[in-house]
Scaffold this active site. Structure first.
Site, PDB file in Angstrom:
ATOM      1  CD  GLU A 127      -1.388  -2.305   2.082  1.00  0.00           C
ATOM      2  OE1 GLU A 127      -0.198  -2.656   1.910  1.00  0.00           O
ATOM      3  OE2 GLU A 127      -2.179  -2.895   2.819  1.00  0.00           O
ATOM      4  CB  CYS A 164      -0.100  -2.964   8.802  1.00  0.00           C
ATOM      5  SG  CYS A 164       0.933  -1.689   8.055  1.00  0.00           S
TER       6      CYS A 164
HETATM    7  N1  THU Z   1       2.135  -6.447   4.035  1.00  0.00           N
HETATM    8  C1  THU Z   1       1.657  -5.633   3.061  1.00  0.00           C
HETATM    9  O1  THU Z   1       2.339  -5.366   2.055  1.00  0.00           O
HETATM   10  N2  THU Z   1       0.428  -5.108   3.210  1.00  0.00           N
HETATM   11  C2  THU Z   1      -0.429  -5.438   4.200  1.00  0.00           C
HETATM   12  O2  THU Z   1      -1.549  -4.937   4.228  1.00  0.00           O
HETATM   13  C3  THU Z   1      -0.023  -6.384   5.243  1.00  0.00           C
HETATM   14  C4  THU Z   1       1.420  -6.755   5.237  1.00  0.00           C
HETATM   15  C5  THU Z   1       3.459  -7.061   3.843  1.00  0.00           C
HETATM   16  C6  THU Z   1       4.559  -6.556   4.737  1.00  0.00           C
HETATM   17  C7  THU Z   1       5.507  -7.736   4.728  1.00  0.00           C
HETATM   18  O3  THU Z   1       6.322  -7.664   3.569  1.00  0.00           O
HETATM   19  C8  THU Z   1       4.598  -8.942   4.586  1.00  0.00           C
HETATM   20  O4  THU Z   1       3.374  -8.448   4.085  1.00  0.00           O
HETATM   21  C9  THU Z   1       4.359  -9.694   5.885  1.00  0.00           C
HETATM   22  O5  THU Z   1       3.945  -8.856   6.883  1.00  0.00           O
END
Ligand code: THU
Length: 130
Positions: A55, A86
């Site tokens: 995001e 997150c």
């Molecule tokens: N992650 C995202 O890219 N977006 C989210 O909404 C949740 C988490 C990624 C961060 C990390 O690279 C992986 O997912 C595990 O947390």
């Protein structure tokens, strides 16, 4: 773009994810109010906190190209349940578009839509700093 096109593009972006540590690829497609579209994927780093979520990559691309008004974002993860952004990403997105529509998609292609204001009520905004 149609919602189906945005969903398809989000899936394609998952393939670009650099996630050798979590093995959790995420794709994001951000549609601006002028119709332009910016994509993102998560980019991890061996120094873990240096990584970025999909995001924030998409939002950073839009802002750095001069677009700060967002309509909706589609986010996809390979989960059974719907995976929501997150806290850091919620805060990052609300800086520009507190009423953004956040459309989350799971591995089966099922979606759930939220308004960012419901995912992040009582957000910290710049008015506190003035
Ligand atoms: N992650 C995202 O890219 N977006 C989210 O909404 C949740 C988490 C990624 C961060 C990390 O690279 C992986 O997912 C595990 O947390």
């Amino acid at each position: 773009m149609t919602i189906e096109e945005l969903k398809q593009l989000a899936r394609q972006m998952q393939e670009r994810a650099y996630c050798p540590y979590s093995h959790f690829p995420v794709g994001a497609v951000l549609e601006c109010t002028d119709g332009s579209v910016y994509t993102g994927c998560n980019i991890e780093n061996s120094s873990y906190p240096a990584g970025s979520c999909a995001e924030r990559v998409a939002v950073s691309k839009a802002v750095s190209e001069g677009n700060t008004s967002f309509r909706r974002i589609v986010i996809v993860a390979n989960t059974d349940d719907i995976c929501v952004p997150c806290g850091m990403c919620r805060q990052f997105m609300q800086e520009f578009s507190p009423n953004l529509e956040v459309i989350c998609m799971n591995a089966k292609g099922e979606t759930k839509a939220y308004f960012l204001s419901e995912l992040l009520p009582y957000q910290f905004d710049g008015s506190c700093l003035r």
